[in-house]
Design a protein around this motif. Structure first.
Motif, short mmCIF file in Angstrom:
data_model
loop_
_atom_site.label_atom_id
_atom_site.label_comp_id
_atom_site.label_asym_id
_atom_site.label_seq_id
_atom_site.Cartn_x
_atom_site.Cartn_y
_atom_site.Cartn_z
N LEU A 58 0.83 -1.21 0.00
CA LEU A 58 0.00 0.00 0.00
C LEU A 58 0.86 1.26 0.00
CD1 LEU A 58 -3.08 -0.45 2.37
CD2 LEU A 58 -3.05 -0.13 -0.08
N GLY A 59 1.93 1.21 0.76
CA GLY A 59 2.80 2.38 0.84
C GLY A 59 3.45 2.74 -0.48
N ASN A 60 3.54 1.76 -1.40
CA ASN A 60 4.14 2.01 -2.71
C ASN A 60 3.11 2.37 -3.79
OD1 ASN A 60 7.09 1.52 -2.45
ND2 ASN A 60 6.41 -0.49 -1.75
N CYS A 61 1.82 2.30 -3.43
CA CYS A 61 0.75 2.55 -4.42
C CYS A 61 0.39 4.04 -4.42
CB CYS A 61 -0.47 1.69 -4.10
SG CYS A 61 -0.21 -0.07 -4.32
N SER A 62 1.27 4.87 -4.90
CA SER A 62 1.10 6.31 -4.80
C SER A 62 -0.02 6.85 -5.67
CB SER A 62 2.41 7.01 -5.17
OG SER A 62 2.86 6.61 -6.46
N SER A 63 -0.46 6.10 -6.69
CA SER A 63 -1.54 6.56 -7.58
C SER A 63 -2.85 5.82 -7.33
CB SER A 63 -1.13 6.37 -9.05
OG SER A 63 0.04 7.10 -9.35
N LEU A 64 -2.92 5.04 -6.27
CA LEU A 64 -4.07 4.16 -6.04
C LEU A 64 -5.36 4.95 -5.80
CD1 LEU A 64 -4.43 1.05 -5.84
CD2 LEU A 64 -4.40 1.32 -3.35
N GLU A 65 -6.44 4.46 -6.42
CA GLU A 65 -7.77 5.03 -6.20
C GLU A 65 -8.66 4.09 -5.41
OE1 GLU A 65 -9.48 6.14 -9.93
OE2 GLU A 65 -7.76 7.35 -10.54
N ARG A 66 -8.57 2.77 -5.66
CA ARG A 66 -9.41 1.81 -4.95
C ARG A 66 -8.61 0.55 -4.65
NH1 ARG A 66 -14.17 -0.44 -7.61
NH2 ARG A 66 -13.03 -0.23 -9.57
N ILE A 67 -8.85 -0.01 -3.47
CA ILE A 67 -8.28 -1.31 -3.14
C ILE A 67 -9.35 -2.17 -2.50
CG2 ILE A 67 -7.38 -0.45 -0.92
CD1 ILE A 67 -5.13 -2.62 -1.30
N VAL A 68 -9.39 -3.44 -2.91
CA VAL A 68 -10.27 -4.45 -2.31
C VAL A 68 -9.39 -5.61 -1.90
CG1 VAL A 68 -12.20 -6.02 -2.67
CG2 VAL A 68 -12.21 -3.78 -3.77
N VAL A 69 -9.47 -6.01 -0.64
CA VAL A 69 -8.70 -7.16 -0.18
C VAL A 69 -9.63 -8.09 0.58
CG1 VAL A 69 -7.93 -5.86 1.85
CG2 VAL A 69 -6.72 -7.94 1.18
N ARG A 70 -9.69 -9.34 0.15
CA ARG A 70 -10.58 -10.31 0.77
C ARG A 70 -9.81 -11.57 1.17
NH1 ARG A 70 -16.54 -12.80 -0.45
NH2 ARG A 70 -16.21 -14.67 0.77
N GLU A 71 -9.76 -11.84 2.46
CA GLU A 71 -9.16 -13.05 3.02
C GLU A 71 -7.76 -13.32 2.47
OE1 GLU A 71 -12.12 -16.31 4.25
OE2 GLU A 71 -12.91 -15.60 2.34
N TYR A 72 -7.00 -12.27 2.25
CA TYR A 72 -5.69 -12.41 1.63
C TYR A 72 -4.55 -12.08 2.60
CZ TYR A 72 -2.98 -12.76 -2.72
OH TYR A 72 -2.14 -13.18 -3.72
N VAL A 73 -4.85 -11.34 3.67
CA VAL A 73 -3.81 -10.82 4.56
C VAL A 73 -3.76 -11.60 5.86
CG1 VAL A 73 -3.03 -8.78 5.83
CG2 VAL A 73 -3.99 -8.53 3.53
N GLY B 159 -1.04 10.47 2.33
CA GLY B 159 -0.28 10.89 1.16
C GLY B 159 -0.84 10.39 -0.16
N LEU B 160 -1.82 9.48 -0.10
CA LEU B 160 -2.43 8.95 -1.33
C LEU B 160 -3.60 9.85 -1.70
CD1 LEU B 160 -2.38 5.09 -0.62
CD2 LEU B 160 -0.58 6.57 -1.52
N ARG B 161 -3.31 10.94 -2.38
CA ARG B 161 -4.32 11.97 -2.62
C ARG B 161 -5.40 11.52 -3.59
NH1 ARG B 161 -4.94 14.87 1.27
NH2 ARG B 161 -6.20 16.21 -0.08
N LYS B 162 -5.15 10.49 -4.39
CA LYS B 162 -6.14 10.00 -5.34
C LYS B 162 -7.03 8.90 -4.76
CE LYS B 162 -3.21 11.01 -9.37
NZ LYS B 162 -2.55 10.43 -10.57
N LEU B 163 -6.71 8.43 -3.58
CA LEU B 163 -7.44 7.30 -3.00
C LEU B 163 -8.88 7.68 -2.73
CD1 LEU B 163 -7.00 4.37 -2.04
CD2 LEU B 163 -6.55 5.29 0.25
N LYS B 164 -9.81 6.79 -3.16
CA LYS B 164 -11.24 7.03 -2.98
C LYS B 164 -11.92 5.99 -2.11
CE LYS B 164 -11.61 9.08 -7.61
NZ LYS B 164 -12.21 8.92 -8.97
N GLN B 165 -11.45 4.74 -2.16
CA GLN B 165 -12.19 3.68 -1.47
C GLN B 165 -11.25 2.57 -1.01
OE1 GLN B 165 -14.98 0.84 -3.60
NE2 GLN B 165 -16.47 2.11 -2.54
N VAL B 166 -11.47 2.13 0.23
CA VAL B 166 -10.77 0.98 0.80
C VAL B 166 -11.81 -0.04 1.24
CG1 VAL B 166 -9.32 0.15 2.70
CG2 VAL B 166 -8.77 2.33 1.58
#
Length: 473
Positions: free
Chosen positions: A155-170, A187-194
């Motif tokens: 996540l810390g490297n996803c500087s352009s990320l807008e959406r992330i979905v994680v299901r039973e993966y972590v 710092g992820l100014r484009k992020l819209k949804q987690v």
């Protein structure tokens, strides 16, 4: 864009994956489709591919590895799926799970990456230009295969990320003895949804390690396992007001249990950004919309809805102005309602919708609670209420008399008068005339500046309701 329904959550992808197929879209819009055993026929097109969706069988996974080792200079959307072995079962007996490698120089323009039930080693530079990342597992060999510290590093490297979905993966259990540091997403100014989907405890642990800014929508989803009554409280992150910054701005809470269409608590700001906590069926092979859920006796009898109401204390530090309740009220008593309402001193609007399968009596406890003295301040609970909306079913007009008595009691105890009262009544088992509706509207108009009473009969649900005029006292 195609809409995928095979996963726990719908997401948009330009192609709908097909079992044993390698699908692609070229830059000029042409589509290609080859069986997974014939993947070399894709190679001549790799430099033109803008979309690639691959769902190979185990004996063809090596073919996909060879394909992913080719240059795809214009590829923007990549989906890698390990299909279930049988549509009826979510359990697989395989010697190992598939692993793939994505090298940065092969995918310079990749923006959307969806990984389903496999492991993909991604070079760090790729993460920097991803807009959408979907990580999902639904079999034991892949589930919780990514350590929490590794997930946070991604996540810390996803500087352009807008959406992330994680299901039973972590994996949140096997952590460094010194602990896992917090990751701020400010710092992820484009992020819209987690979106985080997992057992309630895991959802809480993941969110507890993130500081999420107030402009990001958060969807916390617990799988319906174990004690359903405690699932909502369990998934709340630690130090929530320091982690989920939108809670500091939340002005509305929705508590909705709509049968097969959702079981959810949401707290959001005026721009509709906020935290949603949801409970869903853990079965990954159901073809369902994202709000289509299990159907249990707990939900039918209203006890789960009662548990939702009892969870509202987690939002009591938010500046709530509106409360919206929708579900089966039968198991929520007046004391429970009174405690819940008393947590929000500045609430101005309340909307209640009792389950249509009930007979209207479920609202009695709520109306009694509105007449209860506050334990936190002088006067009644919700003493600043200005707008009250009611939607329920009944066999007669007795619920209107109960509403009238409730409002009269509140006036006697100096609660702020209502500015608006709206009632929609689905009436079963009796005939009704416009005159009766008009009489009730005039009676209720003495307790609110504006009254709207709509009576629906089973025979006119599709037509104009009886009583749509407005009256002023």
């Amino acid at each position: 864009m195609s809409v995928h329904r095979r996963m726990g959550f719908i997401y948009d992808f330009p192609l709908e994956f097909e079992r044993r197929k390698i699908l692609g879209t070229l830059q000029d819009g042409r589509q290609i489709s080859f069986v997974d055993s014939d993947v070399r026929r894709v190679w001549p097109h790799t430099r033109e591919l803008s979309v690639l969706s691959a769902a190979p069988e185990p004996n063809a996974e090596e073919n996909l590895r060879d394909l992913l080792d080719q240059d795809m200079p214009v590829l923007r959307h990549l989906e890698i799926v390990r299909p279930l072995p049988d549509a009826r079962h979510a359990v697989r007996s395989s010697p190992s799970f598939p692993t793939y490698d994505l090298l940065a120089h092969h995918f310079p323009l990749l923006v959307d990456l969806a990984i389903s039930d496999c492991v993909v080693n991604v070079e760090i530079p790729i993460y920097s230009h991803l807009r959408f990342l979907h990580l999902e597992a639904y079999t034991d060999d892949v589930a919780h295969s990514l350590r929490l510290c590794e997930f946070l590093a991604i996540l810390g490297n996803c500087s352009s990320l807008e959406r992330i979905v994680v299901r039973e993966y972590v994996d949140v259990d096997n952590v460094d003895p010194e602990g896992v540091p917090l990751l701020s997403l400010t710092g992820l100014r484009k992020l819209k949804q987690v979106t985080v989907v997992d057992d309630a405890r895991v959802v809480s642990e993941i969110l507890s390690h993130l500081i999420i800014p107030s402009y990001v929508d958060i969807h916390a989803v617990a799988l319906a396992r174990g004690d359903l009554h405690s699932a909502f409280r369990t998934m709340v992150p630690h130090y929530r007001y320091g982690r989920l910054l939108v809670l500091r701005e939340a002005t509305q809470i929705d508590v909705h249990d709509n049968g097969d269409h959702g079981c959810i608590i949401s707290a959001f700001s005026p721009n509709r950004i906020g935290l949603s906590m949801e409970l869903i069926d853990p079965d990954p092979v159901l073809l369902r919309l994202p709000n289509s859920h299990f159907n249990t006796a707990l939900r039918r009898d209203g006890s789960l809805f009662s548990a939702l109401v009892k969870t509202l204390d987690v939002f009591q530090q938010s500046p709530i102005r509106r409360l919206d309740f929708k579900g089966n009220f039968q198991k929520v008593g007046a004391p429970t309602w009174a405690v819940a309402l008393d947590r929000f001193a500045n609430v101005r609007e309340i909307s209640v919708e009792d389950n249509p399968s009930a007979t209207g009596n479920g609202l009695d406890g709520f109306l009694r609670a509105l007449c209860a003295p506050s334990d936190a301040r002088q006067g009644l609970v919700a003493s600043l209420l200005r707008k009250f909306e009611i939607k329920t079913a009944a066999c007669d007009f007795s619920i209107l008399e109960t509403v009238r008595r409730c409002l009269g009691t509140r006036e006697f105890h100096y609660a702020v008068p209502l500015a608006e009262l709206q009632i929609e009544l689905l009436l079963h088992g009796m005939e009704v005339s416009q005159r009766i509706v008009d009489d009730w509207e005039r009676i209720l108009s003495c307790h609110a500046e504006k009254v709207i009473l709509r009576v629906l009969l089973p025979t006119n649900l599709q037509g104009r309701a009886i009583g749509e005029d407005q009256f002023r006292c």
